[in-house]
Write a protein that holds these residues in place. Structure first.
Motif, PDB file in Angstrom:
ATOM      1  N   TYR C 158       0.815  -1.210   0.000  1.00  0.00           N
ATOM      2  CA  TYR C 158       0.000   0.000   0.000  1.00  0.00           C
ATOM      3  C   TYR C 158       0.852   1.265   0.000  1.00  0.00           C
ATOM      4  CZ  TYR C 158      -3.622  -3.276   1.485  1.00  0.00           C
ATOM      5  OH  TYR C 158      -4.498  -4.323   1.557  1.00  0.00           O
ATOM      6  N   VAL C 159       0.279   2.302  -0.614  1.00  0.00           N
ATOM      7  CA  VAL C 159       0.907   3.618  -0.588  1.00  0.00           C
ATOM      8  C   VAL C 159       0.498   4.339   0.690  1.00  0.00           C
ATOM      9  CG1 VAL C 159       0.781   5.925  -1.676  1.00  0.00           C
ATOM     10  CG2 VAL C 159       1.074   3.883  -3.097  1.00  0.00           C
ATOM     11  N   TYR C 160       1.397   5.118   1.262  1.00  0.00           N
ATOM     12  CA  TYR C 160       0.978   6.133   2.236  1.00  0.00           C
ATOM     13  C   TYR C 160       1.420   7.491   1.721  1.00  0.00           C
ATOM     14  CZ  TYR C 160       5.788   6.118   4.192  1.00  0.00           C
ATOM     15  OH  TYR C 160       7.142   6.207   4.375  1.00  0.00           O
ATOM     16  N   HIS C 161       0.736   8.525   2.152  1.00  0.00           N
ATOM     17  CA  HIS C 161       1.084   9.863   1.675  1.00  0.00           C
ATOM     18  C   HIS C 161       0.546  10.914   2.615  1.00  0.00           C
ATOM     19  CE1 HIS C 161      -3.024  10.805   0.205  1.00  0.00           C
ATOM     20  NE2 HIS C 161      -3.101   9.506  -0.036  1.00  0.00           N
ATOM     21  N   CYS C 162       1.039  12.115   2.457  1.00  0.00           N
ATOM     22  CA  CYS C 162       0.517  13.236   3.233  1.00  0.00           C
ATOM     23  C   CYS C 162      -0.781  13.694   2.576  1.00  0.00           C
ATOM     24  CB  CYS C 162       1.515  14.382   3.263  1.00  0.00           C
ATOM     25  SG  CYS C 162       0.930  15.812   4.205  1.00  0.00           S
ATOM     26  N   ALA C 163      -1.782  13.960   3.398  1.00  0.00           N
ATOM     27  CA  ALA C 163      -3.082  14.389   2.859  1.00  0.00           C
ATOM     28  C   ALA C 163      -3.457  15.771   3.370  1.00  0.00           C
ATOM     29  CB  ALA C 163      -4.148  13.372   3.223  1.00  0.00           C
ATOM     30  N   ALA C 164      -2.453  16.546   3.796  1.00  0.00           N
ATOM     31  CA  ALA C 164      -2.745  17.923   4.224  1.00  0.00           C
ATOM     32  C   ALA C 164      -3.036  18.767   2.993  1.00  0.00           C
ATOM     33  CB  ALA C 164      -1.569  18.498   5.004  1.00  0.00           C
ATOM     34  N   PRO C 165      -4.034  19.650   3.096  1.00  0.00           N
ATOM     35  CA  PRO C 165      -4.332  20.471   1.929  1.00  0.00           C
ATOM     36  C   PRO C 165      -3.239  21.517   1.722  1.00  0.00           C
ATOM     37  CG  PRO C 165      -5.785  21.037   3.789  1.00  0.00           C
ATOM     38  CD  PRO C 165      -4.919  19.889   4.236  1.00  0.00           C
ATOM     39  N   PRO C 166      -2.936  21.839   0.475  1.00  0.00           N
ATOM     40  CA  PRO C 166      -3.412  21.226  -0.758  1.00  0.00           C
ATOM     41  C   PRO C 166      -2.681  19.894  -1.032  1.00  0.00           C
ATOM     42  CG  PRO C 166      -1.930  23.042  -1.236  1.00  0.00           C
ATOM     43  CD  PRO C 166      -2.025  22.983   0.250  1.00  0.00           C
ATOM     44  N   VAL C 167      -3.434  18.817  -1.068  1.00  0.00           N
ATOM     45  CA  VAL C 167      -2.837  17.478  -1.142  1.00  0.00           C
ATOM     46  C   VAL C 167      -1.920  17.291  -2.359  1.00  0.00           C
ATOM     47  CG1 VAL C 167      -3.281  15.025  -0.981  1.00  0.00           C
ATOM     48  CG2 VAL C 167      -4.891  16.608   0.032  1.00  0.00           C
ATOM     49  N   PRO C 168      -2.324  17.742  -3.558  1.00  0.00           N
ATOM     50  CA  PRO C 168      -1.442  17.499  -4.704  1.00  0.00           C
ATOM     51  C   PRO C 168      -0.052  18.110  -4.517  1.00  0.00           C
ATOM     52  CG  PRO C 168      -3.580  18.305  -5.431  1.00  0.00           C
ATOM     53  CD  PRO C 168      -3.557  18.451  -3.937  1.00  0.00           C
ATOM     54  N   MET C 169       0.004  19.204  -3.800  1.00  0.00           N
ATOM     55  CA  MET C 169       1.284  19.862  -3.572  1.00  0.00           C
ATOM     56  C   MET C 169       2.144  19.058  -2.599  1.00  0.00           C
ATOM     57  SD  MET C 169       1.826  23.763  -2.440  1.00  0.00           S
ATOM     58  CE  MET C 169       3.448  24.516  -2.393  1.00  0.00           C
ATOM     59  N   HIS C 170       1.511  18.543  -1.554  1.00  0.00           N
ATOM     60  CA  HIS C 170       2.274  17.754  -0.581  1.00  0.00           C
ATOM     61  C   HIS C 170       2.818  16.475  -1.222  1.00  0.00           C
ATOM     62  CE1 HIS C 170       1.455  19.896   3.316  1.00  0.00           C
ATOM     63  NE2 HIS C 170       0.590  20.491   2.518  1.00  0.00           N
ATOM     64  N   ILE C 171       1.984  15.848  -2.064  1.00  0.00           N
ATOM     65  CA  ILE C 171       2.432  14.644  -2.760  1.00  0.00           C
ATOM     66  C   ILE C 171       3.454  15.022  -3.828  1.00  0.00           C
ATOM     67  CG2 ILE C 171       1.706  12.795  -4.317  1.00  0.00           C
ATOM     68  CD1 ILE C 171      -0.890  12.615  -2.723  1.00  0.00           C
ATOM     69  N   GLY C 172       3.165  16.107  -4.550  1.00  0.00           N
ATOM     70  CA  GLY C 172       4.064  16.554  -5.619  1.00  0.00           C
ATOM     71  C   GLY C 172       5.459  16.869  -5.108  1.00  0.00           C
ATOM     72  N   ASN C 173       5.559  17.226  -3.838  1.00  0.00           N
ATOM     73  CA  ASN C 173       6.863  17.532  -3.259  1.00  0.00           C
ATOM     74  C   ASN C 173       7.545  16.304  -2.659  1.00  0.00           C
ATOM     75  OD1 ASN C 173       7.233  20.231  -3.875  1.00  0.00           O
ATOM     76  ND2 ASN C 173       6.004  20.931  -2.145  1.00  0.00           N
ATOM     77  N   GLY C 174       6.894  15.142  -2.776  1.00  0.00           N
ATOM     78  CA  GLY C 174       7.573  13.900  -2.381  1.00  0.00           C
ATOM     79  C   GLY C 174       7.057  13.220  -1.126  1.00  0.00           C
ATOM     80  N   MET C 175       5.892  13.630  -0.637  1.00  0.00           N
ATOM     81  CA  MET C 175       5.420  13.042   0.621  1.00  0.00           C
ATOM     82  C   MET C 175       4.622  11.758   0.403  1.00  0.00           C
ATOM     83  SD  MET C 175       4.625  16.207   3.145  1.00  0.00           S
ATOM     84  CE  MET C 175       5.071  15.265   4.587  1.00  0.00           C
TER      85      MET C 175
END
Lengths: 284, 192, 349
Positions: C158-175
């Motif tokens: 499974y993937v885990y990731h940061c879901a703090a808004p704005p989510v795409p930015m947190h994921i886009g930065n590598g979280m």
């Protein structure tokens, strides 16, 4: 200076300000600061305030798309500084770091100060105060006859850029703020080191996050993806809370921060500025 | 605070014995009894939170005109009350704090208590002003917002406090009544 | 009354028997459902690793209580060719630490946001059954730690990731990162295991610091990345960083895709996947050339290395490999195997 609607230098008598502005209260209004310190003193009460005429605005996160009315108010032109907060704790020992009640501030409260009445080593007295809780910010504001701005008031002022009161539709508006937000250690810069916005208000974005009086009024979680609470039984009259401006990433960030806060939290890049009503209510 | 201490010292000099008995130990720093906001109960009596000191507290914030979540919270409070062991009963207060001080006058709270069969002495209803209410909500990490003249959005939290006013536990959302009752029992036992 | 009771009993036992069978065949071993598995003993701190390494397999152990400590950071790192980028991370790396547990484990997840962070962060683990995968429970402002616990009830990657808004930015930065929930008894033994995670990066020059790149929201919305990378850095699996195996060994790759936007067409040039755990789940497919790894998804691939050489790992949407960095290598050493592959060159003599 020409953009200022009005600048109010506040030399208000404490006597006027401590009067209640609530009429229907079942209990007599009591100043928050009075709870802790008897007569609260603060020598520096002369921060210039910008007059904000108020108006209607569309909250970034709201119950629906309807407009919210913001009454005219006065807002400190800049955040409260280290030096000012030092004066405050000198006059109000209950808010010194070794005296503060744990229920009002977590253990990180002023943790970097060298002593109860000594700023951190190398700290700029004109840099914004951080590491203070909501309770502390509120007590400070009341000590000088002011209050914290509401979330709507703060966001209303935050819509402005240098030349217009509402710059939200400009694409560079959010981008510029995000650029500022991504900088670390901004909170060590002095206040007013950058130009003011349309209202003559400085440092809305480039130094710190700021407490608002009703930061706890956002009923979404830090997880914005759910958009809204479907289950109305979870919240009385619960409702839609979806963002009205999905591309305003800067606003998303502020809301993420606010929803993650508790009133006793103290954070390294979280400070505050004060506000005041334009009309002072006297006791009848 | 200065003045308060001065006052305390003065009182001590004047009536040292009596004062000592009233305040045997200083409050814990994280006690809710450090709040000095003023409240009124359903009988119209003025009181401070520290007047609730000495009993284990179950606390919830509601407003009486609520039609959705608050009735559930109230029924959960009643269910908790009904499950408290008999021997623990006199050591517990069940406190309902209004988030709508404008509407929820002491008289209205009294009426509400009567309608809901919550008139026994262990039930305490409190109302104050907006500022004290907000402060108290923040102590509970409770979120609320007035969304119309008669309606509030708010989080649903039932909290248990020790007789010294220290937070023991909080249940949020779908509140498990039995869990609260268990915590309550343990807290009462510990404080005996 | 009696008859009713008997009927009830009978139907109950049939129901129980059916459930029992089902669990038995699915799990292969225990008839206890994962929810009811007892995690005994004192909590232990889980071993975590940075890519491409993975922690030791769970093997045959019983369910445990585990503590997973993650820290969220906002730090400058190299994205490509000594160009710095402001990454947001779990445990200082992109992707974040690999978490390896088994079904029935009870995990307490502590999320500490570094005091020097600017923003709040949280974690949504796709391995978690519960609201937001833990996101709301772990929203942490700078300097604060939050915590929640969960029981792993579904095996898979499974993937885990940061879901703090704005989510795409947190994921886009590598979280983002991967959490593996092994079935009871563990995954079959293999010789080599590696952790690879793809992500798409949208960059622009920072106005604040010369030479530094940072997240570009417009490009992210348009889904036009400048970089598509394995393990957060161009060349993270090339040169001295190639992953390795020997002829005759079986390799298992845990491949995740953080996104935020692109779906990966994962392929190893010159290999055929003997086994693919489709989408990281329990269905195993065989003899696959290219497998899909959705954004916010993962896959487990296994293959036996038969022939020595360098094998190129790509997102087979090939512009991403050739132009945007989605390329890595597996170096297989050992004896040539002409029965399987014989590179005869024609001689002019």
């Amino acid at each position: 200076m020409k953009h200022f609607g009005f600048i109010a230098a506040v030399w208000m008598s404490i006597g006027l300000m401590s009067c209640s502005n609530q009429e229907n209260n079942p209990v007599e209004e009591k100043s928050f600061a009075d709870h802790f310190s008897g007569t609260v003193q603060n020598t520096r009460v002369n921060t210039a305030m910008a007059y904000i005429p108020g108006g209607e605005y569309k909250p970034f996160y709201g119950s629906d798309t309807s407009l919210v009315k913001v009454e005219p108010f006065l807002l400190d032109e800049r955040p409260v500084t280290n030096g000012e907060y030092l004066d405050f704790v000198k006059s109000n020992p209950a808010w010194q770091k070794s005296n503060v009640k744990r229920i009002f501030a977590d253990t990180a409260y002023l943790h970097n100060w060298s002593s109860d009445t000594t700023l951190p080593e190398g700290a700029n007295a004109d840099a914004p105060i951080c590491n203070i809780s909501w309770f502390a910010a509120k007590a400070y504001a009341e000590s000088i006859g002011k209050r914290l701005p509401t979330l709507d008031e703060w966001e209303f002022v935050a819509m402005a850029d240098a030349t217009s009161p509402n710059a939200r539709s400009k694409s560079e508006y959010s981008d510029r703020i995000i650029d500022l937000y991504l900088q670390k250690n901004r909170q060590f810069n002095p206040v007013k080191h950058s130009p003011p916005n349309y209202w003559g208000v400085y440092n809305m974005f480039d130094l710190i996050w700021e407490w608002t009086d009703d930061f706890n009024s956002i009923l979404t979680t830090g997880d914005s993806r759910s958009g809204q609470y479907e289950d109305k039984s979870l919240f009385c009259a619960g409702g839609a809370t979806s963002a009205t401006d999905i591309l305003n990433y800067a606003a998303f960030m502020r809301f993420a921060l606010r929803t993650s806060l508790k009133a006793d939290f103290t954070v390294a890049n979280l400070g505050f500025r004060c506000a005041r009503d334009t009309v002072v209510h006297l006791n009848k | 605070m200065n003045r308060f201490y001065f006052f305390l010292a003065a009182m001590f000099l004047l009536t040292s014995c009596e004062d000592k008995q009233k305040h045997p130990e200083p409050l814990p720093s994280d006690s809710i009894f450090n709040l000095s906001s003023q409240w009124k109960n359903q009988y119209g009596d003025s009181l401070y939170l520290k007047d609730l000191q000495g009993k284990t507290l179950v606390v919830v914030m509601i407003y009486t005109s609520c039609k959705t979540a608050c009735p559930i919270l109230v029924s959960k409070m009643k269910s908790i009350e009904s499950k408290i062991a008999k021997k623990d009963k006199r050591d517990v207060s069940l406190v309902l704090v209004s988030i709508d001080p404008e509407t929820d006058t002491p008289a209205r709270l009294h009426e509400f208590a009567k309608t809901n069969q919550m008139s026994d002495p262990q039930w305490v209803f409190l109302t104050s002003n907006e500022s004290s209410t907000q402060e108290f909500a923040n102590v509970l990490s409770m979120k609320y917002k007035k969304i119309s003249p008669i309606d509030f959005s708010h989080s649903n939290i039932i909290s248990v406090f020790s007789p010294d006013g220290q937070l023991v536990s909080q249940e949020e959302g779908a509140i498990d009544v039995d869990k609260v009752v268990l915590t309550l029992h343990e807290t009462v036992q510990k404080s005996k | 009354m009696r008859v009713k009771y008997l009927v009830l009993c009978a139907s109950l036992s049939i129901a129980l028997a059916i459930t029992g069978c089902k669990t038995n065949t699915e799990q292969g071993k225990s008839s206890v459902s994962p929810v009811d598995m007892v995690a005994s003993g004192e909590p232990e701190v889980a071993e975590l690793t940075g890519a491409p390494k993975v922690p030791a397999p769970v093997g045959n152990r019983q369910p445990k209580k585990l503590i997973v400590n993650l820290v969220t950071t906002e730090t400058e790192g190299i994205i490509a060719d000594s160009i710095p980028y402001t990454f947001w991370t779990f445990n200082h790396t992109v992707p974040g630490s690999f978490i390896r547990i088994r079904v029935g484990d009870e995990v307490t997840l502590n999320l500490k946001n570094e005091a020097s962070s600017v923003l709040p962060h949280n974690i949504d683990l796709h391995a978690v059954t519960g609201p937001g995968g833990g996101a709301a429970a772990t929203s942490s402002v700078p300097g604060k730690e939050t915590s929640f616990s969960f029981k792993a009830i579904n095996p898979g990657l499974y993937v885990y990731h940061c879901a703090a808004p704005p989510v795409p930015m947190h994921i886009g930065n590598g979280m983002y990162g991967l959490i593996l929930v092994e079935p009871e008894g563990g995954l079959p033994k293999v010789d080599r295991e590696y952790y690879i995670m793809q992500g798409d990066f949208y960059t622009k020059a920072s106005n604040i610091k010369k030479g530094l790149l940072e997240f570009d929201n417009d490009k992210a919305v348009a889904e036009k990345p400048d970089y598509v990378l394995f393990n957060g850095k161009k060349g993270s699996l090339l040169g001295a960083n190639m992953i390795e195996a020997k002829v005759g060994e079986t390799v298992r790759l845990f491949v995740g895709n953080g996104g935020p936007n692109l779906t990966s067409s994962f392929h190893v040039i010159g290999e055929i996947f003997d086994n693919v755990y489709l989408e990281g789940g329990s269905t195993i497919s065989h003899n696959i050339q290219t497998t899909v790894v959705p954004a916010g998804g993962a896959v487990i691939v296994e293959f036996k290395c038969e022939v020595p050489g360098e094998y190129v790992l790509v997102d087979h949407a090939l512009s991403r490999a050739f132009n945007k960095g989605a390329i890595g290598k597996l170096k297989v050493t050992g004896e040539a195997n002409p029965k399987v592959f014989n590179a005869k060159t024609l001689s002019k003599h």
